[in-house]
Structure formats: C-alpha cells, structure tokens
Design an enzyme around this catalytic site. Structure first.
Site, mmCIF file in Angstrom:
data_model
loop_
_atom_site.group_PDB
_atom_site.id
_atom_site.type_symbol
_atom_site.label_atom_id
_atom_site.label_comp_id
_atom_site.label_asym_id
_atom_site.label_seq_id
_atom_site.Cartn_x
_atom_site.Cartn_y
_atom_site.Cartn_z
ATOM 1 N N GLU A 1 -5.427 1.911 1.933
ATOM 2 C CA GLU A 1 -5.322 0.734 2.801
ATOM 3 C C GLU A 1 -5.610 1.109 4.240
ATOM 4 O O GLU A 1 -6.243 0.349 4.981
ATOM 5 C CB GLU A 1 -3.919 0.131 2.681
ATOM 6 N N GLU A 2 -5.146 2.290 4.635
ATOM 7 C CA GLU A 2 -5.303 2.710 6.025
ATOM 8 C C GLU A 2 -6.756 2.983 6.397
ATOM 9 O O GLU A 2 -7.084 3.120 7.568
ATOM 10 C CB GLU A 2 -4.450 3.954 6.300
ATOM 11 N N HIS B 1 0.845 -1.197 0.000
ATOM 12 C CA HIS B 1 0.000 0.000 0.000
ATOM 13 C C HIS B 1 0.877 1.243 0.000
ATOM 14 O O HIS B 1 1.908 1.318 0.673
ATOM 15 C CB HIS B 1 -1.012 -0.014 1.147
ATOM 16 N N HIS C 1 2.121 4.751 13.071
ATOM 17 C CA HIS C 1 0.973 5.643 12.885
ATOM 18 C C HIS C 1 1.166 6.990 13.575
ATOM 19 O O HIS C 1 0.206 7.591 14.059
ATOM 20 C CB HIS C 1 -0.316 4.981 13.367
ATOM 21 N N ASP D 1 5.635 2.643 7.308
ATOM 22 C CA ASP D 1 4.275 2.158 7.037
ATOM 23 C C ASP D 1 3.570 3.073 6.040
ATOM 24 O O ASP D 1 2.904 4.007 6.438
ATOM 25 C CB ASP D 1 3.503 2.108 8.353
ATOM 26 N N ASP E 1 4.149 -5.182 3.599
ATOM 27 C CA ASP E 1 3.587 -4.111 4.413
ATOM 28 C C ASP E 1 4.447 -3.957 5.666
ATOM 29 O O ASP E 1 4.496 -4.860 6.498
ATOM 30 C CB ASP E 1 2.149 -4.480 4.790
#
Length: 591
Positions: A338-339, A292, A509, A304, A401
């Site tokens: 994706e998130e 992603h 994140h 990420d 990922d």
C-alpha cells in the site's frame, strides 16, 4: 485422565448456556453487532501489535526495524496473520504479485547554501526535520552539486489568480536554464512524479519539492513518494515550506548552491496479499473488510498500519470464537505494498472486477445481438453496469487505515458527502457521487459511535487508501481513520482531548512509529466499531435500505449525458488533507 461427572455437566451447562445466550442475537443485525463488538478486548488487540513489532526486521542502516513489503519483516507479519486465521477456521489464500521494492540506504545528505540539513531519518531528540528523500527517488551515484533554479513558485495564496501548478507542465521549464542544476519546485497541482520527470527531461540533476504553504497541513517536510511506476532516475527530495521560501528570497539576489548524496536499493520483488473468509454465509453477498499490512521502510509501522491490521485480526478471532452463524460471507484482506501506491489492493480489484465487467458486456451484447462494441450506446452501458453489479458478489468494502493515532480523532468516511462535498479533499467533485450503499455505511458507523457517546468527524472521500480500487469498480465503501501528519484543531481538542496544534501522529512514517505511538483507547473503540459495522452487514439481508436508489449503478448518474462509469479511475483529490498520498504523501493532485 478421568473427568468427573460434575465437571462434564458443568462444561455442558456452560456450552448450552452460551449457545442460548448468543442464539437470541443472531436474528437481528443490530443485536448481533452489539453482541460481537462487546466481546472485543483491548489487551487482545494490543497483543497483536506486540506480535507485529516483534516480527519487524532491521532496516538497511540498522537504525530501526521495518515491515515494508518485500522485507523479512513483512514476510514474518504475513506468516503470523495466515497462521492465526487458519487456526480459527478461516479459508485462507495468498495472492502473489510483483512489486517494485525501494529503500533509502544510509548516508543521505543535503546541504543548501552552506547549511547541512537534517533529514527525516535523523530528526531525533526533538530536532525538526528539514528534508526527506522521496520514495522511488533515483541514486546520485556519489556526491553531486548544482545551483538551485526555481521554476514557477507562487506565494500569493489569497490572490484570485493564484497558480498552484508549479512544474506541472514541461513548458514551465522553458527558459529556466535547468540543465545541470537542481530544480526547486513548489508542491501542488499535480503528482510529485510529474514535477520530477518534467525537471529531469529539462536536464536537472536533482529536484527539491518544497511544501506548498497554503495551509497549516502543508508547511512541514514533504515526505512523499513518486510512486512505484515512476520513470524518474534523478534524486528527488522533499523540504519544508519555510526553507523553500527562504531559498527563493535569497536566490533573487545571489546564487544558491546545493550539494547532496543519496544511495538507494531499487528492485522488483514478489510480495503477497492475504485473503481469508468465513466458511459459511451467502457467497453471492460478500461483506469485505481490509487493512494494509505493510509499513514504510523507515519503521515498524505499528500505527500505520499495524493498528488496522490488529483490529481486523482480533475481530476475526472474536467472530470465530463466538461461532457466529453469519448470513453473508465475510472476507478479510491484508494488503501488501500500500505504501508504494495502493499496489496490492489495486492488483486485487483489477484482477477480480475487470473480468466480471467484461463478462457483463459480453452477455448484454449477445442478448441484444450486438457484435461490434463501437455500436454500444450510453443506454447499453447502463445495462452492462447493472449486469456487472448483479454478478459482482462483493457488495461492500470497509477500510481501516491508521485507527490508533496517539493524538487521535474518530474519523468516519463521509459517505453521503453531506459535510465534505465542497472540501478540497473530496474526489467526488461536481455531480459525481460515490457508489450506492456508501452513505448507509457511514450511518451505521455513526450509529455505533453515537451509542458509545463518542464524537466523530467526517472524513472526505479522497480515495487515498485501499478503498480506492473498490470505489472505482462501483462497490460501496466506508471506513475509519484517526489522523496522520496534520495537526489537531481547537475544536477537535474539545471533542477528543489531546494536544492542539500537534500532529495526530507525530511519528507518521518514521522509525518511532512503534508500540509507544498508539492510543489504546482509539485502537479499542475503533476495533469495536469495525466489529459492529461488519457484523451488522454480515447479518443483514438486504444489505442496504430498499428506499435507496435501485439498481446500484444509478448512484453513478451525473446527468442525462454524463456518468461516472464503473471502472473509471476517478482521480484522487487535490488534497490539503492529512494522510495525503495514496497513504503517505503520494501527491495525486488534480490538474
């Protein structure tokens, strides 16, 4: 400009020598895999990360930069991938779809029992975060307040009748007098969205979901999402387990109040997946790999998932520069949104595979002269699935990922379920099995790591990243993962080094997920691994060992009366795992 005869001879000799040197590798999948993976350069992979970070755009509060789907940062990242792939001779297309873009704006506050709590976005200088705003939370439309009301929390983790389903049923709220108050709910048992919607329907003005506390991986702040299809409109926060437990104990003898404010931007926008493939190779036997491209709104997402993005891109560049004559077509994908809950990859798989399945059903019904679908038996569906898997040209999918976590492990998806069958992270419960070929993919990944004298750890098939849609549609899958917010164990430290009891990715994140948040070793080794395995299958025919069950659909068999059918949306695991949402705490727990 004139070029000397000597120079021309030197150039020709170099080209011929290179061709002869590489030519001897292409007839053997293992030799081809070793050759291509050996050409990966660490500095080149890192250079792609630098390009991605440079293309991130400012967040709404100006505190960081982001590459979230729907932002300029994502568009600039997409342009970089498209241009690079086109420059190296790939056939590139983009797939557009609409997507609900949500962003938390500046000024979120949460005060409980007179204490001003520290939000994830403000947890700087070593401060521990107390709470987060859940993605797709509603607006407060100014300051609000209310008394805390606990629903059905259970702290008896060792009890045989422990109940982990707090707030999962509307009936849980009966008699709780939630109207006009703040519902406080323990994590576990169902999606965050289900808990919040139930609370809103009971009249709550906001919801706080505190972590479950039954495992070390479930004690920190719940940094979750309700999902882009959520119908919730009230503010929703996540909190640490110890705070939830503390508030609960206080509430047994006194009223506990909360005040809060949250402002969000929430709209439907267009975004795009990127698809690129080799010109050559068997079109009926496509080897596909993906990562992603988007980050969370809070930061640039360099681990990420800039790490997976960069790994794919450098492999594509290397494959093109070597002019590798692949036997099977190789297709690359960079997924959007994706998130938000695997939106881009789910859009792609449903858009591609559902019509193929319908075609297979139509063909079988015509051949058997069946006009009414209600007349189809289990045996007929066996034939439909077999036909579908024959006409589906995508034979395997590899997912990458978070492959550069700073406190990394080398995680390989446990395709044969030999190590994780009984794990709570495993989505393939009971007799359910992953698609045919999945176990072989695991073995080829381990073949690479064994050759590098690198240890690996098996990763449960939780279906919490972009391989989920492929798995649901019967496509063999595999992939790599180096860890997110869960902490490293003593055994893992012995195998991989790093820091015990520290998260694999301490900036998961967050705004600090930047160039300083990547292990160059993990990124390099994993990029070599993805190059090795993809190349192996790009030069393999047949793709999987003949002794495995045939046809592919047989891997879906459970018993004579129960099958995991192609197209079934197998629910993600009730995970205590790391990286546990559809990548980012999308808590898709089983009932």
């Amino acid at each position: 400009m004139q070029v000397s005869t000597t120079t021309i001879k030197t150039i020709l000799a170099t080209v011929v020598s290179s061709t002869l040197l590489s030519g001897c590798y292409w007839d053997d999948p293992v030799k081809a895999a070793k050759y291509v993976s050996s050409k990966i350069e660490s500095d080149d992979v890192v250079e792609h990360l630098e390009e991605l970070e440079a293309r991130a755009s400012a967040t709404s509060d100006g505190a960081s930069v982001t590459r979230a789907a729907g932002t300029l940062g994502y568009k600039h990242s997409l342009d970089y991938i498209v241009e690079t792939m086109q420059d190296h001779g790939y056939i590139v297309t983009t797939q557009e779809f609409d997507f609900r873009a949500w962003e938390e704006l500046a000024g979120t506050t949460l005060n409980v029992d007179g204490s001003e709590l520290i939000g994830v976005r403000n947890a700087t200088d070593g401060l521990e975060a107390d709470f987060s705003a859940m993605s797709y939370s509603g607006n407060s439309n100014g300051p609000l307040s209310g008394e805390l009301v606990f629903i059905t929390p259970d702290f008896r983790f060792e009890s045989p009748d422990y109940d982990s389903t707090d707030g999962c049923e509307a009936s849980d709220f009966d008699g709780k007098a939630v109207s006009g108050k703040v519902a406080v709910i323990q994590r576990g048992g169902c999606t965050f969205d289900a808990k919040v919607v139930n609370a809103e329907n009971a009249g709550a003005v906001a919801t706080i979901v505190f972590n479950q506390g039954n495992d070390e991986g479930r004690k920190s702040v719940v940094n979750g999402t309700l999902g882009s299809d959520s119908q919730a409109t009230i503010p929703a926060f996540g909190a640490r387990f110890d705070l939830g437990e503390q508030w609960y104990q206080t509430s047994q003898s006194a009223v506990v109040n909360a005040s809060f404010s949250i402002n969000v931007h929430d709209e439907v926008v267009l975004t795009q997946n990127i698809l690129a493939e080799t010109e050559g190779g068997n079109e009926e036997q496509v080897v596909m790999l993906g990562a992603h491209l988007d980050s969370v709104p809070e930061g640039p997402g360099i681990n990420d998932n800039g790490s997976g993005t960069a790994g794919l891109l450098e492999y594509a560049v290397t494959l093109a520069n070597l002019r590798a004559p692949v036997k099977n077509k190789v297709r690359f994908a960079w997924w959007a949104a994706e998130e938000a809950g695997l939106v881009g990859s789910e859009y792609y798989t449903n858009d591609l595979f559902a019509p193929l399945y319908a075609q297979a059903q139509t063909e079988i019904m015509q051949e058997l002269e069946i006009t009414d679908p209600s007349q189809l038996t289990s045996a007929h569906y066996d034939l439909i699935e077999e036909r579908y898997l024959q006409i589906n040209n995508i034979k395997l999918y590899l997912n990458f990922d978070m492959i550069g976590s700073p406190n990394y492990v080398f995680g390989v998806m446990d395709g044969d379920l030999s190590d994780t069958k009984n794990s709570p992270d495993n989505a393939y419960t009971g007799s359910f099995e992953p698609p045919f070929g999945t176990s072989d993919i695991e073995s080829i990944f381990n073949q690479f790591f064994n050759g590098q004298s690198e240890a690996t750890v098996p990763q449960a098939l939780s279906k919490r990243s972009d391989y989920a849609g492929f798995a649901d549609w019967g496509v063999a899958f595999g992939g790599l993962f180096t860890g997110a917010e869960k902490v490293k164990s003593a055994d893992e430290m012995d195998k991989f080094g790093g820091q015990i009891d520290v998260a694999y990715d301490i900036c998961y994140h967050q705004a600090c997920d930047d160039l300083n948040n990547v292990s160059h070793k993990a990124l390099f080794v994993n990029t070599q691994a993805l190059a090795y395995v993809t190349t192996y299958y790009a030069f393999s025919d047949p793709l999987f060992p003949a002794e495995e069950p045939q046809p592919m659909m047989q891997a879906f068999s459970v018993n004579a009366t129960e099958k995991l059918r192609v197209g079934t949306k197998l629910k993600a695991a009730d995970s205590v795992s790391d990286h546990d949402h559809f990548h980012g705490d999308f808590d898709q727990d089983r009932d």
